[in-house]
Design an enzyme around this catalytic site. Structure first.
Site, PDB file in Angstrom:
ATOM      1  CD  GLU A  31     -46.653 -18.507  13.277  1.00  0.00           C
ATOM      2  OE1 GLU A  31     -47.636 -18.681  14.022  1.00  0.00           O
ATOM      3  OE2 GLU A  31     -45.495 -18.502  13.711  1.00  0.00           O
ATOM      4  CG  HIS A  33     -46.627 -27.246  10.119  1.00  0.00           C
ATOM      5  ND1 HIS A  33     -45.830 -26.742   9.127  1.00  0.00           N
ATOM      6  CD2 HIS A  33     -47.382 -28.227   9.550  1.00  0.00           C
ATOM      7  CE1 HIS A  33     -46.073 -27.389   8.000  1.00  0.00           C
ATOM      8  NE2 HIS A  33     -47.009 -28.291   8.222  1.00  0.00           N
ATOM      9  CD  GLN A 154     -53.948 -35.045   6.460  1.00  0.00           C
ATOM     10  OE1 GLN A 154     -53.250 -35.462   5.566  1.00  0.00           O
ATOM     11  NE2 GLN A 154     -53.545 -34.111   7.300  1.00  0.00           N
ATOM     12  CB  SER A 187     -44.411 -27.513   3.451  1.00  0.00           C
ATOM     13  OG  SER A 187     -44.816 -27.678   4.784  1.00  0.00           O
TER      14      SER A 187
HETATM   15  P1  AMP Z   1     -48.177 -31.175   6.455  1.00  0.00           P
HETATM   16  O1  AMP Z   1     -46.924 -31.516   7.138  1.00  0.00           O
HETATM   17  O2  AMP Z   1     -48.103 -29.802   5.803  1.00  0.00           O
HETATM   18  O3  AMP Z   1     -48.741 -32.208   5.578  1.00  0.00           O
HETATM   19  O4  AMP Z   1     -49.276 -30.954   7.557  1.00  0.00           O
HETATM   20  C1  AMP Z   1     -49.162 -31.304   8.899  1.00  0.00           C
HETATM   21  C2  AMP Z   1     -50.383 -30.770   9.607  1.00  0.00           C
HETATM   22  O5  AMP Z   1     -50.365 -29.345   9.557  1.00  0.00           O
HETATM   23  C3  AMP Z   1     -51.701 -31.209   8.977  1.00  0.00           C
HETATM   24  O6  AMP Z   1     -52.629 -31.508  10.014  1.00  0.00           O
HETATM   25  C4  AMP Z   1     -52.119 -29.999   8.196  1.00  0.00           C
HETATM   26  O7  AMP Z   1     -53.513 -29.900   8.009  1.00  0.00           O
HETATM   27  C5  AMP Z   1     -51.611 -28.888   9.081  1.00  0.00           C
HETATM   28  N1  AMP Z   1     -51.445 -27.648   8.329  1.00  0.00           N
HETATM   29  C6  AMP Z   1     -50.695 -27.464   7.218  1.00  0.00           C
HETATM   30  N2  AMP Z   1     -50.835 -26.199   6.767  1.00  0.00           N
HETATM   31  C7  AMP Z   1     -51.708 -25.578   7.605  1.00  0.00           C
HETATM   32  C8  AMP Z   1     -52.274 -24.268   7.665  1.00  0.00           C
HETATM   33  N3  AMP Z   1     -51.987 -23.327   6.765  1.00  0.00           N
HETATM   34  N4  AMP Z   1     -53.127 -23.987   8.670  1.00  0.00           N
HETATM   35  C9  AMP Z   1     -53.451 -24.948   9.587  1.00  0.00           C
HETATM   36  N5  AMP Z   1     -52.957 -26.191   9.588  1.00  0.00           N
HETATM   37  C10 AMP Z   1     -52.102 -26.507   8.615  1.00  0.00           C
END
Ligand code: AMP
Length: 283
Positions: A31, A33, A154, A187
């Site tokens: 959710e 993403h 980040q 994830s």
């Molecule tokens: P990742 O693929 O999980 O490294 O993250 C891809 C993008 O999704 C990054 O900009 C993360 O900050 C964002 N993201 C991951 N988890 C969350 C979350 N729980 N709430 C909001 N954004 C998220």
């Protein structure tokens, strides 16, 4: 929804599109993403341009090869979820060599902002992140590139890179999406065993307590973070820090917006989370 797997296809596609909202991810979508993708759709409406999702488990940002090997992957599921929220294009490189030509030796490094938090415990991590995000920004030239505040450091580093390297478009940040019980979506949560999943709730509980102490008037970092080890037990603390929300340097007292950020390992899974403390400007 279109799925492209090569840089040359992506370049050809981009030439025919006006506005683009880009959400870079490593896949295994949840959710959190999907909220970023919905924000993309709100910013670039159907007919105005495209919402682009990139899915690439970027090898250069992992310092532990076991973490890279065990990173969850679910491309079919991801594509179904993306189509469900109106994504126009998924860019899923067929091979890492699409983005890292043989003997690639060019890196993007943002100095200073990576000194603490995840930058201190994962050397080279943000160099990998900036390099891949820089490549995607250059290739896709998004009107909006959208990131989550879950990865606060980040987001800050990407904003600085975007500004310093004169990329076009705008970087947008979206709030952390949480499970109903408060755990920040990630994830990596799928790798938590049942017991570790329950123990991990110590993280949102700890952050809520820090916010309560802050709301009660506490401004001293030591007092705000006191007893972190016992409060996050049985997690293994990588770091628990309070830093200025803008330059990400440690502060002894909260006088300006500050970030409480932590990385704690539960059941072998490293989880990160954070919250921002906003002092009342009149106090
Ligand atoms: P990742 O693929 O999980 O490294 O993250 C891809 C993008 O999704 C990054 O900009 C993360 O900050 C964002 N993201 C991951 N988890 C969350 C979350 N729980 N709430 C909001 N954004 C998220």
């Amino acid at each position: 929804m279109l799925v492209l797997r090569t840089v040359s296809e992506l370049r050809a596609w981009r030439a025919g599109v006006d506005r683009v909202a880009l959400v870079p991810t490593m896949g295994s979508l949840h959710e959190g993403h999907l909220e970023l993708l919905r924000e993309g759709r709100r910013r670039v409406k159907i007919g105005e341009g495209a919402v682009v999702l990139s899915i690439f488990v970027n090898p250069t940002q992992f310092n532990d090869p076991r973490d890279l090997a065990s990173y969850p992957r679910d491309e079919l599921g991801d594509l179904a979820k993306a189509a469900g929220v109106g994504v126009d294009l998924a860019f899923c490189p067929s091979h890492a060599a699409e983005l890292y030509p043989a003997n690639a030796s060019t890196w993007i490094e943002v100095e200073g902002l990576d000194r603490h938090l995840c930058g201190a415990s994962r050397p080279g991590h943000f160099r990998g992140v900036c390099t891949i995000v820089g490549k995607l920004l250059g290739l896709i030239r998004p009107t909006y590139a959208i990131f989550g505040e879950k990865d606060f450091q980040q987001l800050a580093i990407v904003r600085r890179m975007h500004r310093d390297l004169l990329f076009e478009g705008e970087i947008l940040g979206c709030p952390i999406v949480r499970e109903p019980d408060g755990l920040a979506m990630s994830s990596r949560n799928t790798r938590l065993g049942a017991e570790a999943r329950v123990h991990a709730l110590a993280i949102p509980r700890f952050l809520a307590e820090v916010r309560q102490r802050f709301a009660a008037g506490e401004r001293n970092t030591g007092a705000l973070l006191a007893d972190a080890e016992s409060r996050l037990n049985p997690g293994h603390i990588d770091y628990v820090s309070l830093v200025d929300a803008e330059d990400l340097q440690p502060v002894a007292t909260v006088e300006r917006p500050a970030l409480v950020a932590l990385a704690v390992v539960f059941g072998g899974v490293r989880l990160i989370d954070n919250t921002v403390l906003m002092p009342d400007p009149s106090s």
